[in-house]
Design an enzyme around this catalytic site. Structure first.
Site, PDB file in Angstrom:
ATOM      1  N   ASP A   1     -45.162 -22.876 -13.335  1.00  0.00           N
ATOM      2  CA  ASP A   1     -45.455 -22.964 -14.754  1.00  0.00           C
ATOM      3  C   ASP A   1     -46.613 -22.061 -15.129  1.00  0.00           C
ATOM      4  OD1 ASP A   1     -47.771 -24.449 -14.207  1.00  0.00           O
ATOM      5  OD2 ASP A   1     -46.941 -26.320 -14.899  1.00  0.00           O
TER       6      ASP A   1
ATOM      7  N   GLU B   1     -43.495 -25.569 -20.295  1.00  0.00           N
ATOM      8  CA  GLU B   1     -43.790 -24.267 -19.714  1.00  0.00           C
ATOM      9  C   GLU B   1     -43.490 -24.248 -18.222  1.00  0.00           C
ATOM     10  OE1 GLU B   1     -47.630 -26.554 -19.230  1.00  0.00           O
ATOM     11  OE2 GLU B   1     -46.098 -26.446 -20.754  1.00  0.00           O
TER      12      GLU B   1
END
Length: 166
Positions: free
Chosen positions: A35, A78
Site C-alpha cells: 500500500d 490504498e
C-alpha cells in the site's frame, strides 16, 4: 472503478484458483501485498484529486510490472494485491523491489514534484513442504499481510518477507 483493476472479491477468487492449482501441481505461487505510504497525508495535504492520481499511478506501475491486469487487485483504499503464479520466493522479492522502483518513477512523472510516492510491501510464497504447508489462500495472504505490517513498522518504503507457515 477508479483504477480499472479487479476488486477484492474478484482477485481473491482468482487467487484461490491459483493457490489450488499450485498445490495440485506442486508449483510456486507468490503474492505481493502493498500500500501507499502515508496516503492519508497525501489526501489531507494535497487533496483527494492528487490522492486519486496517486492510486492511478500505482495501478499503472503495477500493470507495467505484470503485463496482466487480471493479476492485480485493489483490495482496500490504498491497498493492492499482486498474484504471481509460477513465481518463487527469490523472484517475488526481486519483483517487489522492481515494483517500488516503478511506482517512484511513475510518481515522478505523474504527480506534483513535492510528492515522492512510495509503497511498503509484504511478500509471501506458498510453502508446500510437508508439515509447513499453507493450508489455505487466506493463510498465505495473512502471512503476506503480516509482512506488510513489518515493513510499515520498519519505517515504510521497504519490502519484508513473510515468516514461514507454522
Amino acid at each position: 472503478y477508479l483504477t480499472q483493476l479487479p476488486n477484492r472479491w474478484h482477485i481473491y477468487a482468482k487467487a484461490e484458483q491459483y493457490f489450488q492449482q499450485a498445490l495440485k501441481q506442486q508449483t510456486p505461487f507468490s503474492v505481493i501485498i502493498f500500500d501507499a505510504d502515508h496516503f492519508k497525508k497525501i489526501n489531507d495535504n494535497l487533496g483527494h484529486e492528487i490522492g486519486d492520481q496517486a492510486l492511478l499511478t500505482i495501478a499503472q506501475a503495477s500493470q507495467a510490472l505484470t503485463a496482466d491486469r487480471n493479476l492485480i487487485g485493489r483490495i482496500g483504499g490504498e491497498e493492492f494485491l499482486i498474484l504471481l503464479p509460477n513465481t518463487n520466493a527469490e523472484r517475488v522479492w526481486e519483483l517487489a523491489h522492481e515494483l517500488q522502483t516503478l511506482i517512484t518513477r511513475y510518481g515522478a512523472i505523474n504527480l506534483p514534484v513535492e510528492l515522492k510516492l512510495t509503497v511498503s510491501a509484504g511478500v509471501a510464497t506458498l510453502n508446500t513442504e510437508l508439515g509447513k504447508q499453507d493450508e489455505s489462500f487466506a493463510r498465505l495472504l495473512k502471512r503476506a499481510d503480516n509482512a506488510l505490517y513489518d515493513a510499515k513498522n520498519a519505517g515504510r518504503n521497504c519490502v519484508k518477507v513473510a515468516k514461514a507457515a507454522s
